[in-house]
Design a protein around this motif. Structure first.
Motif, PDB file in Angstrom:
ATOM      1  N   SER A  90       0.821  -1.214   0.000  1.00  0.00           N
ATOM      2  CA  SER A  90       0.000   0.000   0.000  1.00  0.00           C
ATOM      3  C   SER A  90       0.856   1.265   0.000  1.00  0.00           C
ATOM      4  CB  SER A  90      -0.945   0.003   1.204  1.00  0.00           C
ATOM      5  OG  SER A  90      -0.185  -0.043   2.403  1.00  0.00           O
ATOM      6  N   ASN A  91       2.142   1.127  -0.356  1.00  0.00           N
ATOM      7  CA  ASN A  91       3.079   2.232  -0.506  1.00  0.00           C
ATOM      8  C   ASN A  91       3.331   2.978   0.810  1.00  0.00           C
ATOM      9  OD1 ASN A  91       4.918   3.589  -2.063  1.00  0.00           O
ATOM     10  ND2 ASN A  91       3.481   5.122  -2.786  1.00  0.00           N
ATOM     11  N   GLN A  92       3.313   2.274   1.921  1.00  0.00           N
ATOM     12  CA  GLN A  92       3.618   2.851   3.228  1.00  0.00           C
ATOM     13  C   GLN A  92       4.991   2.354   3.671  1.00  0.00           C
ATOM     14  OE1 GLN A  92       1.490   5.024   4.773  1.00  0.00           O
ATOM     15  NE2 GLN A  92       0.214   4.823   2.953  1.00  0.00           N
ATOM     16  N   LEU A  93       5.615   3.100   4.578  1.00  0.00           N
ATOM     17  CA  LEU A  93       6.877   2.635   5.139  1.00  0.00           C
ATOM     18  C   LEU A  93       6.594   1.505   6.125  1.00  0.00           C
ATOM     19  CD1 LEU A  93       8.669   6.044   5.712  1.00  0.00           C
ATOM     20  CD2 LEU A  93       9.349   4.256   4.137  1.00  0.00           C
ATOM     21  N   PRO A  94       7.439   0.477   6.164  1.00  0.00           N
ATOM     22  CA  PRO A  94       7.180  -0.676   7.029  1.00  0.00           C
ATOM     23  C   PRO A  94       7.624  -0.434   8.467  1.00  0.00           C
ATOM     24  CG  PRO A  94       9.117  -1.084   5.742  1.00  0.00           C
ATOM     25  CD  PRO A  94       8.581   0.238   5.280  1.00  0.00           C
ATOM     26  N   ILE A  95       6.999   0.532   9.125  1.00  0.00           N
ATOM     27  CA  ILE A  95       7.307   0.876  10.514  1.00  0.00           C
ATOM     28  C   ILE A  95       6.069   0.553  11.338  1.00  0.00           C
ATOM     29  CG2 ILE A  95       8.044   2.702  12.077  1.00  0.00           C
ATOM     30  CD1 ILE A  95       8.984   4.212   9.533  1.00  0.00           C
ATOM     31  N   TYR A  96       6.244  -0.255  12.369  1.00  0.00           N
ATOM     32  CA  TYR A  96       5.105  -0.730  13.149  1.00  0.00           C
ATOM     33  C   TYR A  96       5.315  -0.453  14.631  1.00  0.00           C
ATOM     34  CZ  TYR A  96       4.388  -3.142   8.757  1.00  0.00           C
ATOM     35  OH  TYR A  96       4.218  -3.417   7.428  1.00  0.00           O
ATOM     36  N   LEU A  97       4.245  -0.082  15.322  1.00  0.00           N
ATOM     37  CA  LEU A  97       4.270   0.143  16.765  1.00  0.00           C
ATOM     38  C   LEU A  97       3.744  -1.106  17.459  1.00  0.00           C
ATOM     39  CD1 LEU A  97       2.864   3.778  16.853  1.00  0.00           C
ATOM     40  CD2 LEU A  97       5.231   3.052  16.961  1.00  0.00           C
ATOM     41  N   LEU A  98       4.457  -1.539  18.490  1.00  0.00           N
ATOM     42  CA  LEU A  98       4.070  -2.734  19.228  1.00  0.00           C
ATOM     43  C   LEU A  98       3.873  -2.381  20.696  1.00  0.00           C
ATOM     44  CD1 LEU A  98       6.770  -5.150  17.804  1.00  0.00           C
ATOM     45  CD2 LEU A  98       4.407  -5.002  17.097  1.00  0.00           C
ATOM     46  N   ALA A  99       2.907  -3.014  21.309  1.00  0.00           N
ATOM     47  CA  ALA A  99       2.687  -2.897  22.755  1.00  0.00           C
ATOM     48  C   ALA A  99       2.695  -4.308  23.319  1.00  0.00           C
ATOM     49  CB  ALA A  99       1.377  -2.193  23.048  1.00  0.00           C
ATOM     50  N   LYS A 100       3.661  -4.600  24.183  1.00  0.00           N
ATOM     51  CA  LYS A 100       3.787  -5.933  24.771  1.00  0.00           C
ATOM     52  C   LYS A 100       3.677  -5.832  26.286  1.00  0.00           C
ATOM     53  CE  LYS A 100       6.554  -8.067  21.192  1.00  0.00           C
ATOM     54  NZ  LYS A 100       7.724  -8.899  20.937  1.00  0.00           N
ATOM     55  N   ARG A 101       3.598  -7.002  26.926  1.00  0.00           N
ATOM     56  CA  ARG A 101       3.517  -7.113  28.381  1.00  0.00           C
ATOM     57  C   ARG A 101       2.364  -6.296  28.946  1.00  0.00           C
ATOM     58  NH1 ARG A 101       9.893  -6.370  29.662  1.00  0.00           N
ATOM     59  NH2 ARG A 101      10.593  -8.130  28.452  1.00  0.00           N
ATOM     60  N   GLY A 102       1.206  -6.472  28.371  1.00  0.00           N
ATOM     61  CA  GLY A 102       0.025  -5.773  28.867  1.00  0.00           C
ATOM     62  C   GLY A 102       0.004  -4.296  28.508  1.00  0.00           C
ATOM     63  N   GLY A 103       0.780  -3.881  27.547  1.00  0.00           N
ATOM     64  CA  GLY A 103       0.812  -2.483  27.120  1.00  0.00           C
ATOM     65  C   GLY A 103       1.879  -1.663  27.821  1.00  0.00           C
ATOM     66  N   ASN A 104       2.683  -2.282  28.685  1.00  0.00           N
ATOM     67  CA  ASN A 104       3.732  -1.542  29.413  1.00  0.00           C
ATOM     68  C   ASN A 104       5.028  -1.437  28.623  1.00  0.00           C
ATOM     69  OD1 ASN A 104       2.142  -1.079  31.676  1.00  0.00           O
ATOM     70  ND2 ASN A 104       2.631  -3.107  32.515  1.00  0.00           N
ATOM     71  N   LEU A 105       5.256  -2.323  27.672  1.00  0.00           N
ATOM     72  CA  LEU A 105       6.481  -2.299  26.877  1.00  0.00           C
ATOM     73  C   LEU A 105       6.131  -1.787  25.483  1.00  0.00           C
ATOM     74  CD1 LEU A 105       9.484  -3.019  26.541  1.00  0.00           C
ATOM     75  CD2 LEU A 105       8.753  -5.275  25.791  1.00  0.00           C
ATOM     76  N   HIS A 106       6.630  -0.629  25.150  1.00  0.00           N
ATOM     77  CA  HIS A 106       6.377  -0.028  23.839  1.00  0.00           C
ATOM     78  C   HIS A 106       7.604  -0.216  22.960  1.00  0.00           C
ATOM     79  CE1 HIS A 106       3.330   2.929  25.837  1.00  0.00           C
ATOM     80  NE2 HIS A 106       2.927   1.676  25.855  1.00  0.00           N
ATOM     81  N   GLN A 107       7.353  -0.649  21.719  1.00  0.00           N
ATOM     82  CA  GLN A 107       8.440  -0.870  20.772  1.00  0.00           C
ATOM     83  C   GLN A 107       8.048  -0.364  19.397  1.00  0.00           C
ATOM     84  OE1 GLN A 107       9.057  -5.107  20.828  1.00  0.00           O
ATOM     85  NE2 GLN A 107      10.475  -5.003  22.562  1.00  0.00           N
ATOM     86  N   THR A 108       9.075  -0.012  18.617  1.00  0.00           N
ATOM     87  CA  THR A 108       8.902   0.345  17.211  1.00  0.00           C
ATOM     88  C   THR A 108       9.707  -0.657  16.406  1.00  0.00           C
ATOM     89  OG1 THR A 108       8.732   2.671  17.804  1.00  0.00           O
ATOM     90  CG2 THR A 108       9.172   2.172  15.506  1.00  0.00           C
ATOM     91  N   ARG A 109       9.070  -1.263  15.402  1.00  0.00           N
ATOM     92  CA  ARG A 109       9.744  -2.277  14.588  1.00  0.00           C
ATOM     93  C   ARG A 109       9.813  -1.808  13.146  1.00  0.00           C
ATOM     94  NH1 ARG A 109       7.744  -8.049  15.542  1.00  0.00           N
ATOM     95  NH2 ARG A 109       9.004  -7.692  17.366  1.00  0.00           N
ATOM     96  N   ILE A 110      11.001  -1.942  12.543  1.00  0.00           N
ATOM     97  CA  ILE A 110      11.211  -1.621  11.129  1.00  0.00           C
ATOM     98  C   ILE A 110      11.436  -2.942  10.408  1.00  0.00           C
ATOM     99  CG2 ILE A 110      12.561  -0.306   9.471  1.00  0.00           C
ATOM    100  CD1 ILE A 110      13.549   1.359  11.866  1.00  0.00           C
ATOM    101  N   LYS A 111      10.643  -3.183   9.379  1.00  0.00           N
ATOM    102  CA  LYS A 111      10.725  -4.425   8.617  1.00  0.00           C
ATOM    103  C   LYS A 111      11.193  -4.140   7.197  1.00  0.00           C
ATOM    104  CE  LYS A 111       6.921  -6.741  11.014  1.00  0.00           C
ATOM    105  NZ  LYS A 111       5.663  -7.484  10.804  1.00  0.00           N
TER     106      LYS A 111
END
Length: 163
Positions: A90-111
């Motif tokens: 869909s012509n977007q950058l492959p950057i994703y926001l993740l919330a782990k451990r019940g929403g306490n751990l925030h991460q950004t993932r580049i694929k």
């Protein structure tokens, strides 16, 4: 006492034979082979499509070729990077926001990274001004995981690099 059973419910007449569903869906008649009720046979359409793909595209003559003295704006050259980040379908950058451990751990993932992933990590670390432990490389999936939600900063960085 003799009981007589009627066999008419069992031997009732069958309905009218139906046309095969494939012919009905494709609107193919046995009497015509090329043109059927406003549509073409699927093989004809396929042949037309493949013939159009093999023909070389024609380009209109450029107006700059007739006027060599007129200045043309040239895009600013970008230095060749040792890595490449592909865009999504869909012509977007492959950057994703993740919330782990019940929403306490925030991460950004580049694929979707190809090439020297370590160089991209180093440049991101300098751009985002974060510690070395906050940016990790997953060598198996070739993803970069950044601590915290950093999507706007990473997207700006990648767009400046013209990805």
């Amino acid at each position: 006492m003799t009981t007589s059973y009627s066999l008419t419910p069992i031997l009732r007449p069958l309905g009218v034979c139906r046309v095969h569903p494939y012919r009905q869906c494709m609107r193919i008649s046995s009497s015509t082979s090329k043109y059927i009720e406003g549509t073409y046979h699927p093989t004809i359409i396929l042949n037309l499509y493949t013939n159009n793909l093999t023909a070389p595209p024609t380009s209109p003559p450029s107006s700059t070729a007739s006027h060599p003295s007129s200045p043309s704006p040239s895009p600013s050259p970008t230095p060749k990077q040792p890595y490449h980040v592909s865009r999504t379908p869909s012509n977007q950058l492959p950057i994703y926001l993740l919330a782990k451990r019940g929403g306490n751990l925030h991460q950004t993932r580049i694929k979707k990274i190809e090439g020297d992933i370590a160089e991209l990590r180093k440049q991101l670390q300098q751009e985002l001004k974060v510690a070395e432990q906050e940016i990790k490389i997953n060598q198996l999936t070739r993803h970069i995981v950044i601590k915290g939600w950093r999507k706007p900063e990473v997207a700006k960085f990648l767009e400046e690099k013209r990805f």
